[in-house]
Design an enzyme around this catalytic site. Structure first.
Site, short mmCIF file in Angstrom:
data_model
loop_
_atom_site.label_atom_id
_atom_site.label_comp_id
_atom_site.label_asym_id
_atom_site.label_seq_id
_atom_site.Cartn_x
_atom_site.Cartn_y
_atom_site.Cartn_z
N GLY A 104 -11.48 -4.57 -2.30
CA GLY A 104 -11.14 -3.30 -2.93
C GLY A 104 -10.23 -2.41 -2.11
O GLY A 104 -9.92 -1.28 -2.51
N SER A 105 -9.78 -2.90 -0.96
CA SER A 105 -8.92 -2.05 -0.11
C SER A 105 -7.51 -1.94 -0.66
O SER A 105 -6.77 -1.01 -0.32
CB SER A 105 -8.89 -2.60 1.33
OG SER A 105 -8.39 -3.92 1.35
N SER A 148 -4.44 -7.16 -2.81
CA SER A 148 -3.75 -7.86 -3.90
C SER A 148 -2.71 -6.94 -4.55
O SER A 148 -1.62 -7.39 -4.88
CB SER A 148 -4.75 -8.29 -4.99
OG SER A 148 -5.73 -9.10 -4.43
N SER A 158 -10.32 -12.03 5.26
CA SER A 158 -10.18 -12.55 6.64
C SER A 158 -10.86 -11.61 7.64
O SER A 158 -10.19 -10.91 8.39
CB SER A 158 -8.72 -12.82 7.00
OG SER A 158 -7.83 -11.82 6.58
N1 PPS Z 1 -19.98 -12.09 -0.37
C1 PPS Z 1 -18.71 -11.72 -0.60
N2 PPS Z 1 -18.02 -11.03 0.34
C2 PPS Z 1 -16.75 -10.67 0.09
N3 PPS Z 1 -16.06 -10.96 -1.05
C3 PPS Z 1 -16.72 -11.64 -2.01
C4 PPS Z 1 -18.05 -12.05 -1.84
N4 PPS Z 1 -18.44 -12.70 -2.97
C5 PPS Z 1 -17.40 -12.72 -3.80
N5 PPS Z 1 -16.36 -12.08 -3.24
C6 PPS Z 1 -15.02 -12.01 -3.87
O1 PPS Z 1 -14.21 -12.93 -3.14
C7 PPS Z 1 -13.03 -12.32 -2.69
C8 PPS Z 1 -12.79 -12.55 -1.18
O2 PPS Z 1 -12.41 -13.86 -0.93
P1 PPS Z 1 -11.57 -14.20 0.38
O3 PPS Z 1 -11.22 -15.63 0.27
O4 PPS Z 1 -10.48 -13.22 0.53
O5 PPS Z 1 -12.66 -13.96 1.54
S1 PPS Z 1 -12.58 -14.42 3.06
O6 PPS Z 1 -11.24 -14.13 3.57
O7 PPS Z 1 -12.87 -15.86 3.11
O8 PPS Z 1 -13.62 -13.62 3.75
C9 PPS Z 1 -13.18 -10.83 -2.91
O9 PPS Z 1 -11.95 -10.44 -3.47
P2 PPS Z 1 -11.19 -9.07 -3.09
O10 PPS Z 1 -12.03 -8.00 -3.72
O11 PPS Z 1 -9.86 -9.24 -3.75
O12 PPS Z 1 -11.09 -8.95 -1.60
C10 PPS Z 1 -14.35 -10.67 -3.85
O13 PPS Z 1 -13.89 -10.45 -5.17
N1 ADP Z 2 -1.85 1.34 -3.18
C1 ADP Z 2 -2.88 1.80 -3.92
N2 ADP Z 2 -3.00 3.12 -4.17
C2 ADP Z 2 -4.06 3.57 -4.89
N3 ADP Z 2 -5.04 2.78 -5.39
C3 ADP Z 2 -4.97 1.47 -5.17
C4 ADP Z 2 -3.88 0.92 -4.42
N4 ADP Z 2 -4.07 -0.41 -4.35
C5 ADP Z 2 -5.20 -0.68 -5.03
N5 ADP Z 2 -5.75 0.45 -5.52
C6 ADP Z 2 -7.01 0.54 -6.29
O1 ADP Z 2 -7.97 -0.27 -5.62
C7 ADP Z 2 -8.50 -1.26 -6.50
C8 ADP Z 2 -8.66 -2.56 -5.72
O2 ADP Z 2 -7.38 -3.06 -5.40
P1 ADP Z 2 -7.15 -4.59 -5.10
O3 ADP Z 2 -5.69 -4.74 -4.86
O4 ADP Z 2 -7.78 -5.44 -6.17
O5 ADP Z 2 -7.94 -4.76 -3.73
P2 ADP Z 2 -8.33 -6.08 -2.91
O6 ADP Z 2 -7.34 -7.16 -3.29
O7 ADP Z 2 -8.21 -5.67 -1.47
O8 ADP Z 2 -9.73 -6.40 -3.31
C9 ADP Z 2 -7.50 -1.35 -7.65
O9 ADP Z 2 -8.15 -1.67 -8.84
C10 ADP Z 2 -6.90 0.03 -7.69
O10 ADP Z 2 -7.65 0.86 -8.51
#
Ligand code: PPS
Ligand code: ADP
Length: 207
Positions: free
Chosen positions: A34-35, A38, A105
């Site tokens: 959520g940071s 993507s 990561s």
């Molecule tokens: N336990 C747990 N911890 C963290 N994340 C979780 C977990 N389970 C499922 N997810 C979902 O998987 C996405 C992260 O996968 P990654 O391959 O980036 O993780 S890692 O780098 O191997 O730690 C991550 O996606 P992002 O939200 O885009 O970061 C989550 O949607």
């Molecule tokens: N640059 C940005 N500025 C403001 N809000 C953002 C930005 N990037 C992402 N968000 C918000 O954060 C949420 C998570 O983004 P996402 O790219 O899916 O994060 P991650 O890939 O790290 O899990 C998005 O749904 C959006 O609402």
């Protein structure tokens, strides 16, 4: 491994990069779920693609549907996930691409292992440093809520560690400023490093 000898092919990374008018690198986005990894990587790829550069975006959620679908979220499985992704990214950089990757990561050791696969300057670590409180309030997939209820084990930031980088080339907190400004900072960095010719970027970055 001693019976396996590296074969040096005639067409190398530099030649492939020249053909594409770019200097191949790996941009490694790291940060909590959520940071904004993507979103940032996707917007940067869009801007580069619109300007005619050759890119590929490797995303954690997508890679875990195929190449890494046998892996979970224990620290060992994350290590293996990132080992595979690092090797794939290395091949893609070798193919002349500007590669972007968006994976949590979580540990310094994993990221340093991937960095060591590349010569100096070819691995660009981007720390998406958005605070946990903001990521948790966004919770676009409802995963933090589930993790707080104990329905997801080993969830990064809640029940599994995230180690902040101490040597990232760039740090971007997506809770501050807007996406276009953040992407411009990435484009400026790539232009200064001569990864791309900044003159070719389309005004407005296509965002
Ligand atoms: N336990 C747990 N911890 C963290 N994340 C979780 C977990 N389970 C499922 N997810 C979902 O998987 C996405 C992260 O996968 P990654 O391959 O980036 O993780 S890692 O780098 O191997 O730690 C991550 O996606 P992002 O939200 O885009 O970061 C989550 O949607
Ligand atoms: N640059 C940005 N500025 C403001 N809000 C953002 C930005 N990037 C992402 N968000 C918000 O954060 C949420 C998570 O983004 P996402 O790219 O899916 O994060 P991650 O890939 O790290 O899990 C998005 O749904 C959006 O609402």
């Amino acid at each position: 491994m001693t019976d396996i000898v590296w074969h040096q092919h005639e067409i190398d990374q530099a030649a492939r990069g020249r053909q594409k008018n770019q200097n191949p690198v790996l941009l490694w986005f790291t940060g909590l779920s959520g940071s904004g990894k993507s979103t940032l990587a996707g917007a940067l790829e869009h801007a580069l693609f619109e300007a005619g550069f050759h890119t590929y975006l490797l995303d954690g959620d997508n890679v875990r549907h195929g190449l890494c679908k046998d892996l979970g979220f224990s620290l060992d499985d994350r290590d293996e996930n990132l080992r595979r992704v690092g090797e794939v990214a290395k091949l893609m950089v070798d193919a002349g691409l500007v590669v972007l990757s968006a994976f949590i990561s979580p540990t310094r050791a994993e990221r340093e292992r991937v960095r060591k696969l590349f010569p100096e300057g070819k691995f660009i670590e981007v720390h998406v440093s958005t605070p946990l409180s903001v990521c948790e309030s966004r919770d676009p997939k409802g995963l933090y809520a589930k993790a707080r209820k104990g329905e997801i084990a080993h969830f990064t930031g809640i029940s599994s560690p995230y180690e902040d980088p101490d040597s990232a080339e760039l740090t971007i907190d997506t809770s501050k400023g807007d996406l276009a400004t953040q992407v411009q900072a990435l484009v400026d960095y790539l232009s200064a490093l001569q990864v791309i010719d900044g003159e070719k970027m389309v005004a407005g970055l296509g965002i």
